[in-house]
Design a protein around this motif. Structure first.
Motif, short mmCIF file in Angstrom:
data_model
loop_
_atom_site.label_atom_id
_atom_site.label_comp_id
_atom_site.label_asym_id
_atom_site.label_seq_id
_atom_site.Cartn_x
_atom_site.Cartn_y
_atom_site.Cartn_z
N PHE A 920 0.86 -1.17 0.00
CA PHE A 920 0.00 0.00 0.00
C PHE A 920 0.91 1.23 0.00
O PHE A 920 1.96 1.24 0.63
CB PHE A 920 -0.90 0.03 1.24
N GLY A 921 0.48 2.26 -0.70
CA GLY A 921 1.29 3.47 -0.78
C GLY A 921 0.54 4.68 -0.25
O GLY A 921 -0.70 4.74 -0.31
N THR A 922 1.28 5.64 0.27
CA THR A 922 0.73 6.93 0.70
C THR A 922 1.54 8.02 0.02
O THR A 922 2.78 8.04 0.14
CB THR A 922 0.80 7.08 2.23
N PHE A 923 0.84 8.91 -0.67
CA PHE A 923 1.48 9.98 -1.43
C PHE A 923 0.84 11.32 -1.07
O PHE A 923 -0.25 11.35 -0.50
CB PHE A 923 1.30 9.75 -2.94
N LEU A 924 1.53 12.41 -1.42
CA LEU A 924 0.97 13.75 -1.34
C LEU A 924 0.80 14.31 -2.74
O LEU A 924 1.68 14.14 -3.59
CB LEU A 924 1.89 14.69 -0.54
N ASP A 925 -0.34 14.97 -2.98
CA ASP A 925 -0.50 15.62 -4.29
C ASP A 925 0.16 17.00 -4.24
O ASP A 925 0.74 17.41 -3.23
CB ASP A 925 -1.97 15.67 -4.70
N ARG A 926 0.06 17.73 -5.31
CA ARG A 926 0.73 19.03 -5.42
C ARG A 926 0.21 20.02 -4.36
O ARG A 926 0.94 20.89 -3.89
CB ARG A 926 0.52 19.61 -6.82
N ASP A 927 -1.06 19.85 -3.95
CA ASP A 927 -1.64 20.74 -2.94
C ASP A 927 -1.30 20.31 -1.52
O ASP A 927 -1.65 21.01 -0.57
CB ASP A 927 -3.17 20.79 -3.09
N GLY A 928 -0.68 19.13 -1.38
CA GLY A 928 -0.32 18.64 -0.05
C GLY A 928 -1.33 17.72 0.59
O GLY A 928 -1.24 17.42 1.77
#
Length: 1016
Positions: A920-928
């Motif tokens: 499973f992955g956790t990411f941040l988008d450009r807005d955080g």
């Protein structure tokens, strides 16, 4: 006949497991043996416990050696002798500078001393001293003066190995211990290949010309008797805190009633008094009064020092613990099941896990050692792990690093390995699980009625507290039960955050212990409902964030349940999904079996807590409380089932069958019970966690920047520091890199600006930080780079770090120019302390070209020195993204295939039911904002993640219980720009700057020196 037997607790020497030694002795007709591990009494009590099974009388002692060189053997005549041996051995284990002499300096009472023949043949032996004659010594003995003094001679047949493989393993362990190639291992560091056990009659044949030696040896073994109650041991912890057990109970009663107004006000309900009466009766009946008072005394001291702590575990089920302020969980409010904590069938004392801030725990430990006489930390056995063993053995065999890397990764076909590599694998598997060295238990402390040395020797690790040579399982087997004094960063964060609020917002008033008010606070409810709890204790992980959303948690009881539902025992058995379904859809609660629904109405008939398992076993399965307590032990992480489940399984099924319950239902419920083994929380434990979660949620809700500062200073929580810096930015905080005039060792906050601390700079030395802070405190801020160099003796390597992170930005001079100046003004020789002179010498100011540095170069300097950039990482992409999709849009795209970009935060690797790897992955988008992804085995194999960075994620948007995830079909690591600091000449003037810098150094070389006292 065997006075010198070793187990594998003769670390990196012996190769026989303790029970295996007894089995070998039984096979060889040996009825008595002396266990004399090298400088260790670790195995003694375990061998005592197991010996009855093999009908062998164990005698206890120690083989005293300097490395592999045997000095003498001490054998205990009785328990007092064993204690004396432990006292003596511990003097050497407490001070590594001491060497074991060839002969004990003082008489060790109640002991026999056996010297190896070559060491002791020149001694004048005392009445309790003997010469040990090995089979190899027999020919020499015939021509020795000692042949006339046979009454002082005994058989000394050492046993260290079971067979040839054991001896080969021993040589490998000795090579590891000496950090040398096997081919270069000195013979003096090895035992004899013949150090194996012979059948009793065969050993006697070796000594048939010297029957007196056999008689002497058997006489010694006959005269030695040590006894420990290892079958039904009485508790051996400190019995009284006051003078007598009667006064102990009176004190406990007094403290309990004094605590009622604090916890329940002036008019408590009658049920409170009924519960107190019930608990006091059982506590007294079971002899656990001193256990409560010891914990009370420790925590009274902690409160006097204003230390934050949390009392957790099943102890939170006790109203006495609540009234004594050992825990902060009201068992009446939560209807906590006291029998989970203590019942008349429970033999061992209850468990209190007391958590302190990692900064405070050592002082608490020192207090315990000062306050209680017979105290020690508990050891843990750090064992050889397969991969580490492969690497260690690879070094011993002289394998190249590349080959060791291949073997440790497991990417090989055994048949294709050469003979040397196959040996490495073979012996790595064999020694896997062998004890390697003794460590320290995370928080276990023994407080004994009698001296610790009655039971084992102690050693002195770097922490400076005496530590037992046996672990907590052996301790409990003899009735010594540990006190758990643990540390966690969550409490440090809370304490530090309160202090930071006090100086950054002095007008704010905080009562961090006002939990009842926190439970009703709307801001906290909003954080819980929306899972905006980054940095908050136990509720910030991706799995917990999703669970909070799925359960729509916004109250205390919901958070208590979530803290336990997240545990593997509940989640892996399918009970988590059932709990969520019944929580969200009340109509589905009727699916629970009526008996289960009646037992556990609060959790809709789903087992969530350890208490639920005990209740189901008792009320549904007909087990008595004693048998249910076996299940409690089986659910304990200490024992990981240890056959307790199997002992009661058949009775559970028989009882249910007699009650006419369907077999399929009974089998399913038993499957759920078994899934809890080693992975269940007591409800009180979850409630204790929830209290701490509420404290951190309160701080996050009202003082987010101060709380993030505290989180950063306590080295985060579930995530890396970078995410907490990001979270502070999301709360309108301004993040500044370290500054020479503003920063301290830790991060500080001024208004809404957070200055990162010097400690976050990689390679910046602690002594450099100390010099800066001391000088600044003494003589004020620095006015320029020259002023700094004049006042701080510093090397060019250290000042480069400070300049590159822009710590001198207050000078308003570009850091590239400052770097040039520093190189010209600081010598590369060893830094000496500055000598204060009457007149200050003006420094030469060199003319340097204007060298502006860009924001992108700053970002790469930050990555190098902090580990992450302080800008938005999306600004570093090689190709500017035009993808407008963000995490907030995904809710409208459920079921659609999309492409979105995310900055990797963390991953969790797991395996499917058929053992295939996925993650499973956790990411941040450009807005955080967060993006959560699922990578099933085909994708995990074809598109592995390649470290930190920004990824383009392609997949299908899925929703389950309002949680949005992306089921990934493809993922690609996006390229970032080339490091602008190292571009070639045609692309960047940096190359020319370096060239100019060399020219400048040449100019300096030929420039006349103005002042011979000036340091350059």
């Amino acid at each position: 006949m065997y006075l010198n037997c070793h187990t594998y607790y003769s670390l990196r020497y012996g190769t026989i497991k303790p029970e295996q030694l007894l089995a070998i002795a039984s096979e060889n007709g040996v009825q008595t043996l002396a266990l004399t591990d090298i400088n260790s009494t670790t195995a003694c009590l375990d061998v005592m416990r197991l010996s009855k099974k093999y009908k062998i009388k164990p005698v206890l002692g120690v083989d005293f050696r300097n490395k592999a060189e045997q000095q003498f053997i001490l054998i205990a005549k009785n328990n007092q002798g064993f204690q004396n041996i432990n006292d003596y051995l511990s003097t050497f284990l407490h001070d590594s500078r001491l060497k074991i002499p060839t002969r004990p300096e003082q008489n060790i009472d109640h002991c026999f001393v056996v010297y190896p023949y070559q060491k002791g043949k020149h001694f004048e032996l005392k009445s309790n001293e003997f010469l040990g004659i090995s089979p190899q010594d027999l020919n020499q003995l015939k021509f020795s003066k000692w042949n006339k003094f046979r009454h002082k001679l005994v058989v000394l047949k050492t046993v260290s190995f079971q067979n040839k493989k054991g001896f080969n393993t021993h040589r490998l362990l000795r090579a590891i211990d000496n950090n040398t190639l096997l081919s270069k291992l000195p013979k003096s560091e090895e035992g004899q290949p013949t150090d194996m056990m012979l059948p009793y009659d065969e050993l006697c044949e070796h000594y048939n010309e010297f029957p007196e030696l056999i008689d002497n040896t058997n006489s010694i073994l006959h005269d030695c008797t040590t006894a420990f109650d290892v079958e039904n041991p009485e508790p051996k912890n400190l019995k009284c805190v006051t003078e007598t057990e009667v006064s102990d109970y009176q004190l406990l009663e007094q403290l309990t009633h004094e605590g009622i107004p604090y916890r329940y006000g002036k008019n408590p309900k009658p049920e409170i008094y009924a519960r107190i009466k019930k608990e006091l009766h059982i506590i007294k009946e079971k002899g656990f009064v001193s256990y409560f008072l010891i914990n009370w005394k420790i925590l009274k001291y902690a409160r006097s020092k204003d230390y934050f702590y949390v009392g957790r575990g099943s102890g939170a089920n006790s109203i006495i613990a609540f009234l004594l302020r050992i825990t902060d969980v009201d068992p009446i409010e939560l209807d906590l099941y006291f029998e989970r904590f203590i019942n008349l069938f429970r033999q061992n004392p209850p468990d209190f896990d007391i958590d302190f801030s990692w900064k405070d725990r050592d002082d608490i430990t020192q207090f315990i050692f000062r306050e209680f006489e017979h105290t020690a930390l508990i050891t843990v056995y750090n064992t050889f792990k397969f991969r580490a063993s492969v690497r260690e053995l690879g070094k011993v065999f002289g394998l190249p690093k590349s080959e060791m890397d291949t073997l440790t990764r497991g990417k090989y076909q055994t048949s294709q390995l050469d003979s040397m590599a196959q040996l490495v694998i073979k012996y790595a598997k064999f020694i896997e699980g062998f004890p390697n060295y003794l460590g320290i238990h995370a928080g276990g402390i023994l407080i004994s009625e009698r001296p610790i040395h009655c039971y084992c020797a102690t050693f002195m690790p770097p922490k400076g507290f005496a530590t037992t040579q046996f672990d907590m399982v052996v301790a409990e087997d003899i009735g010594l039960y540990k006190f758990d004094i643990l540390s966690q960063r969550g409490l440090g964060k809370i304490k530090d955050a309160v202090e930071i609020v006090a100086y950054n917002q002095p007008e704010a008033s905080i009562d961090i212990h006002n939990i009842n008010q926190f439970k009703e606070d709307e801001r906290i409810k909003d954080l819980l409902r929306n899972a905006k709890a980054i940095g908050c204790f136990y509720v910030e992980s991706p799995a917990m964030r999703m669970l909070l959303k799925k359960l729509r948690v916004d109250d205390y009881l919901g958070l208590v349940a979530a803290s336990s539902v997240i545990r593997p025992g509940v989640s892996n058995s399918g009970m988590m999904r059932q709990y969520i379904l019944r929580h969200r859809h009340p109509e589905r609660r009727t699916e629970a079996h009526p008996v289960l629904a009646e037992i556990m109405p609060e959790t809709y008939g789903v087992m969530v807590y350890q208490e639920d398992v005990i209740k189901v076993a008792h009320y549904f399965g007909g087990l008595d409380l004693g048998e249910s307590d076996m299940l409690r032990r089986g659910m304990s992480g200490k024992f990981r089932s240890r056959e307790e489940f199997l002992k009661v399984k058949q009775k559970f099924f028989d009882n249910c069958e007699n009650d006419g319950k369907p077999y399929e239902l009974v089998a399913d419920i038993w499957r759920q019970i078994e899934s809890f083994a080693g992975y269940a929380f007591a409800k009180g434990h979850s409630a204790s966690y929830a209290v701490e979660s509420y404290q951190s949620l309160f701080l996050k809700a009202y003082f987010p920047l101060e709380y993030m500062t505290a989180t950063i200073n306590n080295f985060g929580g579930f995530y890396r520091t970078e995410l907490y810096v990001h979270e502070a930015r999301m709360h309108q905080g301004t993040i500044e890199p370290p500054c020479i005039n503003q920063s301290f060792n830790e991060a500080i906050i001024k208004g809404k600006t957070i200055y990162l601390g010097f400690m976050f700079l990689q390679s910046l030395e602690a002594k450099t930080i100390l010099k800066i802070l001391n000088e600044r405190q003494k003589n004020g801020h620095f006015s320029s780079l020259d002023d700094f160099i004049d006042r701080i003796p510093i090397s060019i390597e250290q000042i480069r770090i400070l300049i590159k992170i822009d710590a001198f930005r207050f000078t308003e001079i570009n850091k590239r120019e400052l770097l040039w100046e520093a190189h010209l003004k600081i010598s590369k020789t060893v830094v000496q302390e500055h000598i204060v002179t009457l007149f200050k010498t003006e420094r030469i100011n060199f003319s340097t070209p204007e060298l502006p540095s860009t924001d992108l170069e700053n970002a790469f300097d930050q990555i190098e020195l902090l580990g992450f950039p302080l800008c938005n990482p999306f600004h570093l992409l090689q190709r500017r993204s035009t993808n407008p999709l963000r995490a907030k849009h995904l809710e409208r795209l459920i079921g659609k295939h999309i492409r979105i970009e995310g900055y990797l935060v963390t991953t969790k690797n797991t395996r499917t039911s058929n053992s295939k790897e996925m993650f499973f992955g956790t990411f941040l988008d450009r807005d955080g904002d967060f993006i959560d992804s699922v990578h099933f085995p085909p994708v995990a194999q074809n598109y592995p993640l390649r470290g930190k960075g920004i990824y383009e994620i392609t997949g299908r948007v899925m929703s389950e219980f309002d949680c949005i995830t992306i089921e990934v079909s493809k993922i690609e690591h996006l390229a970032i720009i080339e490091d602008p600091r190292y571009k070639i000449e045609s692309e960047n003037p940096t190359f020319q700057r370096k060239k100019s810098f060399e020219d400048l150094k040449l100019q300096r070389k030929h420039r006349p020196l103005v002042n011979s006292n000036l340091k350059h």
